[in-house]
Design a protein around this motif. Structure first.
Motif, PDB file in Angstrom:
ATOM      1  N   LEU A 183      11.050  -0.936  11.268  1.00  0.00           N
ATOM      2  CA  LEU A 183      11.126   0.490  11.612  1.00  0.00           C
ATOM      3  C   LEU A 183      12.040   1.242  10.649  1.00  0.00           C
ATOM      4  N   LEU A 184      13.190   0.673  10.362  1.00  0.00           N
ATOM      5  CA  LEU A 184      14.139   1.339   9.464  1.00  0.00           C
ATOM      6  C   LEU A 184      13.625   1.427   8.031  1.00  0.00           C
ATOM      7  N   VAL A 185      12.985   0.375   7.570  1.00  0.00           N
ATOM      8  CA  VAL A 185      12.491   0.365   6.189  1.00  0.00           C
ATOM      9  C   VAL A 185      11.250   1.244   6.043  1.00  0.00           C
ATOM     10  N   PHE A 186      10.326   1.132   6.988  1.00  0.00           N
ATOM     11  CA  PHE A 186       9.060   1.848   6.849  1.00  0.00           C
ATOM     12  C   PHE A 186       9.138   3.331   7.193  1.00  0.00           C
ATOM     13  N   TYR A 187      10.118   3.734   7.998  1.00  0.00           N
ATOM     14  CA  TYR A 187      10.153   5.123   8.452  1.00  0.00           C
ATOM     15  C   TYR A 187      10.051   6.143   7.314  1.00  0.00           C
ATOM     16  N   PRO A 188      10.890   6.066   6.270  1.00  0.00           N
ATOM     17  CA  PRO A 188      10.781   7.093   5.216  1.00  0.00           C
ATOM     18  C   PRO A 188       9.429   7.084   4.508  1.00  0.00           C
ATOM     19  N   TYR A 189       8.857   5.908   4.320  1.00  0.00           N
ATOM     20  CA  TYR A 189       7.572   5.804   3.634  1.00  0.00           C
ATOM     21  C   TYR A 189       6.448   6.371   4.501  1.00  0.00           C
TER      22      TYR A 189
ATOM     23  N   ARG B 253       3.379  13.361   6.029  1.00  0.00           N
ATOM     24  CA  ARG B 253       3.574  14.730   5.519  1.00  0.00           C
ATOM     25  C   ARG B 253       2.566  15.049   4.422  1.00  0.00           C
ATOM     26  N   PHE B 254       2.333  14.081   3.535  1.00  0.00           N
ATOM     27  CA  PHE B 254       1.362  14.284   2.451  1.00  0.00           C
ATOM     28  C   PHE B 254      -0.028  14.558   3.022  1.00  0.00           C
TER      29      PHE B 254
ATOM     30  N   LEU C 166       0.819  -1.215   0.000  1.00  0.00           N
ATOM     31  CA  LEU C 166       0.000   0.000   0.000  1.00  0.00           C
ATOM     32  C   LEU C 166       0.850   1.263   0.000  1.00  0.00           C
ATOM     33  N   LEU C 167       1.979   1.218   0.699  1.00  0.00           N
ATOM     34  CA  LEU C 167       2.852   2.390   0.771  1.00  0.00           C
ATOM     35  C   LEU C 167       3.786   2.506  -0.432  1.00  0.00           C
ATOM     36  N   GLY C 168       3.758   1.523  -1.297  1.00  0.00           N
ATOM     37  CA  GLY C 168       4.624   1.559  -2.472  1.00  0.00           C
ATOM     38  C   GLY C 168       6.093   1.353  -2.139  1.00  0.00           C
ATOM     39  N   VAL C 169       6.359   0.497  -1.172  1.00  0.00           N
ATOM     40  CA  VAL C 169       7.736   0.206  -0.777  1.00  0.00           C
ATOM     41  C   VAL C 169       8.483  -0.358  -1.989  1.00  0.00           C
TER      42      VAL C 169
END
Length: 131
Positions: free
Chosen positions: A109-115, A121-122, A43-46
């Motif tokens: 946590l490390l992978v998902f944080y930026p997404y 923010r969006f 869903l987050l487009g990882v």
């Protein structure tokens, strides 16, 4: 016959996976959590690389849980009485699962944080009227 041996081996491996899922509540929890994590990642487009890292972390937890189940089963087969070394074997196997699970949390946590940060923010900009 080589093909028959592979099919038998695959059948045994799938039976072991099914046994673990059927008898181990923690394995069912891990699988459920894995499905949620993969769904959120999609869903987050990882990205593909990040998704691979997540899948490796998931696989590590599942593999550790299966080894834990195997160790506990063999120890229980060997002795029904309490033995300190049996306890050590079971505790060490459970500790491996704990470390794998903690590793997967850190990876998540490390992978998902930026997404998640970009997602929040969006939505915060959209909620404030695009500013």
């Amino acid at each position: 016959m080589a093909g028959g041996s592979f099919r038998k081996s695959l059948g045994y491996a799938l039976a072991g996976l099914a046994y673990t899922l059927r008898t181990q509540p923690n394995m069912r929890f891990h699988f459920g959590a894995a499905l949620v994590v993969v769904a959120v990642a999609l869903l987050l487009g990882v990205g593909v690389r990040d998704l691979l890292i997540i899948l490796f972390a998931i696989a590590l937890v599942v593999i550790a849980e299966m080894f834990n189940t195997a160790v506990e089963t063999v120890v229980d087969l060997y002795t029904a009485k309490y033995h300190p070394l049996a306890r050590v074997a079971k505790d060490v196997a459970a500790g491996a699962v704990l470390l794998a699970a903690l590793n997967s949390v850190v990876v998540g946590l490390l992978v998902f944080y930026p997404y998640l940060h970009a997602f929040v923010r969006f939505w915060a900009r959209s909620w404030r009227g695009g500013n």
